[in-house]
Motif scaffolding. Structure first.
Motif: not given
Length: 310
Positions: A290-299, A251-252, A9-16, A3-4
């Motif tokens: 920027p859109v990926r960062m907004r999606a991360l914040w929404g998640k 979504c991620t 991995r998900d955080l990295l995908k939001y970044l790149v 899980i960790s």
């Protein structure tokens, strides 16, 4: 531990960004349309442990060892694509072994034997039923054994029954028919599971002429066309209907790309302009930091309010 690792991995995908679950644009339609090659590249993370027959299972924190039909189907389809791409005999054997695992369910209902949120065991999922149909249709093509095709038809029977009648079918207020990944008494219209089911249904229609199945396929495409806005949050996709899920469950990046690929498959088959425009918008979102960062914040906001079950 897993899980960790998944969270990181998900955080990295939001970044790149990510290309996981990319669309296989195969003119001959031999490949499964969603690329799962990345799962085989990290076999230990996605498929271990496996049993003595080579079938993957999962250890849940809440219920222990369970066979998850969607995990078995993904393993089968990833190996099938590798067989088609590379001619690997070992991949073919693994694929057929997984297809035979589905034959072990005589009634074609791939039940989950643990409670999940408000679903009480045993329960079935349109995603598992549809992915199994995709596996079985391909097993028929590989072996020319009609047993697989007959079992694919059994797998699709719950698509024609309402949830109270033991199926996975629900309806929107406007009358549109939907297939539920989690067919509880209060379903939330999970999009990726619905689209996996749509793929399986359509692929069955490709190899066996059935007006009943093709009519449902056309009806489900109309559902997408008329309701796609429910899963749109600007240029990013939502996992489920926000009015039913308790908020905007963004979504991620991987699942967002999965939605893009699944809709690309629909657009290739139907050329529905409304859906093609959504695909273009979502692709722009996936490629925008920027859109990926907004999606991360929404998640993050959604998860603070609604804890994920494991």
């Amino acid at each position: 531990m897993k899980i960790s690792k998944k969270i990181l991995r998900d955080l990295l995908k939001y970044l790149v960004g990510t290309d996981e679950f990319s669309f296989n644009d195969d003119p001959k339609a031999n490949l499964y349309p969603i690329s799962l090659a990345f799962t085989l590249e990290d076999f230990r993370f996605y498929y271990e442990p496996i049993d003595c027959e080579g079938i993957p299972y999962k250890i849940y924190q809440s219920v222990g060892k369970q066979y998850n039909p969607t995990r078995v189907a993904a393993y089968a389809l990833a190996n099938y694509n590798e067989f088609v791409d590379c001619g690997s005999e070992q991949s073919r054997k693994t694929f057929v072994k997984c297809a035979d695992w589905f034959l072990g369910f005589v009634d074609g209902r791939y039940e989950y034997h643990f409670d999940w949120n408000d679903l009480e065991a045993p329960w079935i999922s349109c995603m598992a039923q549809g992915e199994a149909a995709s596996v079985l249709v391909r097993a028929y093509r590989v072996t020319n054994n009609s047993t697989y095709l007959d079992h694919a038809e059994r797998s699709l029977r719950p698509f024609f029954c309402s949830i109270p009648d033991g199926g996975v079918q629900s309806k929107f207020d406007n009358g549109s028919v939907f297939l539920e990944e989690y067919p509880s008494s209060k379903p939330t219209h999970v999009m990726n599971g619905f689209l996996y089911a749509l793929v399986g249904l359509s692929e069955f229609c490709d190899v066996r002429e059935s007006e009943k199945h093709f009519s449902l396929y056309k009806e489900l495409v109309e559902t997408l066309k008329n309701n796609i806005g429910l899963w749109c949050n600007g240029s990013w996709s939502l996992y489920e209907d926000p009015a039913l899920a308790g908020g905007m469950n963004s979504c991620t990046p991987s699942y967002h790309n999965l939605h893009i690929s699944q809709l690309k498959w629909v657009c290739k088959r139907t050329e529905v302009p409304e859906l093609c425009r959504v695909v273009s918008s979502w692709e722009r979102g996936l490629n925008s930091f920027p859109v990926r960062m907004r999606a991360l914040w929404g998640k993050v906001l959604f998860r603070l309010k609604n804890q994920a079950q494991r």
